[in-house]
Design a protein around this motif. Structure first.
Motif, PDB file in Angstrom:
ATOM      1  N   ARG A 133      12.493   2.320   1.244  1.00 21.66           N
ATOM      2  CA  ARG A 133      12.243   1.025   1.884  1.00 21.66           C
ATOM      3  C   ARG A 133      12.650  -0.100   0.943  1.00 21.66           C
ATOM      4  NH1 ARG A 133       7.135  -0.267   5.136  1.00 21.66           N
ATOM      5  NH2 ARG A 133       8.690  -0.883   6.666  1.00 21.66           N
ATOM      6  N   PRO A 135       3.516  -0.786   4.004  1.00 19.68           N
ATOM      7  CA  PRO A 135       3.514   0.536   3.378  1.00 19.68           C
ATOM      8  C   PRO A 135       4.702   0.699   2.434  1.00 19.68           C
ATOM      9  CG  PRO A 135       4.263   0.691   5.650  1.00 19.68           C
ATOM     10  CD  PRO A 135       3.827  -0.729   5.443  1.00 19.68           C
ATOM     11  N   THR A 170      -2.763   6.746   7.447  1.00 21.47           N
ATOM     12  CA  THR A 170      -3.067   5.318   7.386  1.00 21.47           C
ATOM     13  C   THR A 170      -2.401   4.591   8.548  1.00 21.47           C
ATOM     14  OG1 THR A 170      -3.179   5.407   4.973  1.00 21.47           O
ATOM     15  CG2 THR A 170      -2.967   3.236   5.971  1.00 21.47           C
ATOM     16  N   PHE A 187      -0.938   1.315  10.096  1.00 18.33           N
ATOM     17  CA  PHE A 187      -0.399   0.013   9.747  1.00 18.33           C
ATOM     18  C   PHE A 187      -0.054  -0.755  11.021  1.00 18.33           C
ATOM     19  CE2 PHE A 187       0.430   2.551   5.972  1.00 18.33           C
ATOM     20  CZ  PHE A 187       0.019   1.704   4.965  1.00 18.33           C
ATOM     21  N   ARG A 190       7.161   3.175   0.615  1.00 19.53           N
ATOM     22  CA  ARG A 190       7.664   4.529   0.777  1.00 19.53           C
ATOM     23  C   ARG A 190       9.078   4.584   0.223  1.00 19.53           C
ATOM     24  NH1 ARG A 190       7.693   7.776   6.592  1.00 19.53           N
ATOM     25  NH2 ARG A 190       7.882   9.899   5.748  1.00 19.53           N
ATOM     26  N   GLU A 198       0.836  -1.195   0.000  1.00 18.71           N
ATOM     27  CA  GLU A 198       0.000   0.000   0.000  1.00 18.71           C
ATOM     28  C   GLU A 198       0.870   1.244   0.000  1.00 18.71           C
ATOM     29  OE1 GLU A 198      -3.169   0.361   2.820  1.00 18.71           O
ATOM     30  OE2 GLU A 198      -3.359  -1.810   3.045  1.00 18.71           O
ATOM     31  N   THR A 199       0.447   2.260  -0.737  1.00 20.73           N
ATOM     32  CA  THR A 199       1.166   3.529  -0.731  1.00 20.73           C
ATOM     33  C   THR A 199       1.051   4.169   0.652  1.00 20.73           C
ATOM     34  OG1 THR A 199       0.675   3.852  -3.075  1.00 20.73           O
ATOM     35  CG2 THR A 199       1.367   5.791  -1.818  1.00 20.73           C
ATOM     36  N   TRP A 200       2.190   4.565   1.218  1.00 20.66           N
ATOM     37  CA  TRP A 200       2.195   5.126   2.564  1.00 20.66           C
ATOM     38  C   TRP A 200       1.567   6.511   2.579  1.00 20.66           C
ATOM     39  CZ3 TRP A 200       4.136   9.509   4.849  1.00 20.66           C
ATOM     40  CH2 TRP A 200       4.133   9.528   6.268  1.00 20.66           C
ATOM     41  N   THR A 201       0.705   6.740   3.554  1.00 19.23           N
ATOM     42  CA  THR A 201       0.145   8.062   3.805  1.00 19.23           C
ATOM     43  C   THR A 201       0.155   8.288   5.315  1.00 19.23           C
ATOM     44  OG1 THR A 201      -2.114   7.164   3.878  1.00 19.23           O
ATOM     45  CG2 THR A 201      -1.356   8.049   1.769  1.00 19.23           C
TER      46      THR A 201
END
Length: 325
Positions: free
Chosen positions: A273, A268, A243, A245, A270, A237-240
């Motif tokens: 990473r 996530p 959100t 986790f 990002r 998932e795209t980190w925001t």
């Protein structure tokens, strides 16, 4: 997700289960439409109300011995009734002699007779395993399936998030690719999910900016697998910032595919990473959990022990009288 079912012929069964053709080699193109197999017993007693004619008919020691106790006319009548247009084949186990009445009835109905030296239980298991793998309903799932040290990991996520690039790095680290982009998934049983690549995509990966690459050609046969169980799902998932986790690994998320519940974690994505190392670690942590070791429990135990120690120390300080000044 599109469902599909493969087709199987008697010839496919002969080849993959290593059966021998006793009679009817010209009719091996007859279709098999179900993985269920019939061992006719009540039929030799004359009961045909619920006769599953579309199944493979397996004759073993028990069925043959019972049939041999019947009169010639009854055997002839019952075996002729078993030879329906939809019956794919007869299989005779344990190298038993084929009844003359069966040979004649099957020949007239254009039904092959197959044989094996295996016992009925063994050949039944072999045929069922093969037919289930070929005839089970399949779903096409968007993702990448990689075998990481014996753990089948399905990597999912939005298009362009980096699934293929991460899988390629895992292959470079010595793991094996099963399928890229589309994974054909079927349930082997109530607890086992299996995935493979569509025929058109076998051994291939699409890397944005490079195009299509053949993993087997570039990295060797040890870098690919034809199919693998799906033990674990990693969702990218795209980190925001807003959100949440899982940080302790105690959320216990799952995903159900084809009726099978599979453990799942969300990772996530990002800048900076190393997703390959993270997924590799997640797979190894999953394996450790299945072997009885849970790092979250260890953390909880350490935390509880530390709290007890601090509580005892604070209590001791409060109970210690102060020296008179």
């Amino acid at each position: 997700m599109v469902q599909s079912v493969s087709s199987v012929t008697v010839g496919d069964l002969v080849k993959n289960v290593r059966l021998k053709v006793i009679q009817g080699k010209d009719y091996l193109d007859r279709p098999i439409i179900t993985s269920d197999i019939c061992r006719p017993a009540l039929e030799f007693a004359g009961y045909f109300t619920h006769y599953p004619a579309e199944r493979i008919q397996l004759l073993g020691i028990t069925e043959t011995a019972f049939a041999n106790e019947l009169t010639h006319e009854k055997r002839k009548t019952y075996l002729e009734r078993m030879c329906k247009p939809q019956t794919p084949c007869f299989v005779v186990s344990t190298d038993l002699p084929v009844m003359t009445e069966l040979q004649k009835a099957a020949k007239e109905a254009h039904i092959p007779i197959l044989g094996t030296h295996l016992t009925s239980s063994r050949v039944l298991g072999n045929m069922t395993s093969y037919l289930v793998s070929r005839l089970a309903p399949r779903k096409s799932v968007h993702g990448v399936l990689v075998d990481i040290n014996g753990v089948g990991v399905l990597i999912t996520g939005d298009s362009g998030i980096g699934k293929s690039e991460t899988a390629l790095e895992l292959v470079r680290r010595g793991h094996r690719l099963v399928a890229d982009d589309r994974v054909e998934v079927y349930a082997r049983d109530e607890q086992t999910l299996v995935g493979s690549a569509p025929a058109i995509l076998q051994h291939l990966m699409e890397i944005r900016g490079i195009g299509i690459i053949n993993v087997m050609t570039l990295y060797g046969t040890g870098a690919i697998m034809p199919e693998d169980t799906i033990d674990f799902i990693v969702h990218l998932e795209t980190w925001t910032p807003d959100t949440q986790f899982d940080r302790l690994g105690d959320r216990g998320d799952t995903q159900t595919i084809q009726g099978v519940v599979v453990p799942k974690v969300s990772v996530p994505v990002r800048t900076g990473r190393n997703l390959a190392i993270i997924i590799e670690s997640a797979a190894m942590n999953y394996r450790a959990n299945t072997m009885g070791y849970d790092a979250t429990e260890t953390f909880d135990e350490n935390l509880s022990r530390l709290i007890k120690q601090n509580t005892a120390r604070d209590k001791a300080r409060r109970e210690t009288p102060k020296n008179d000044q």
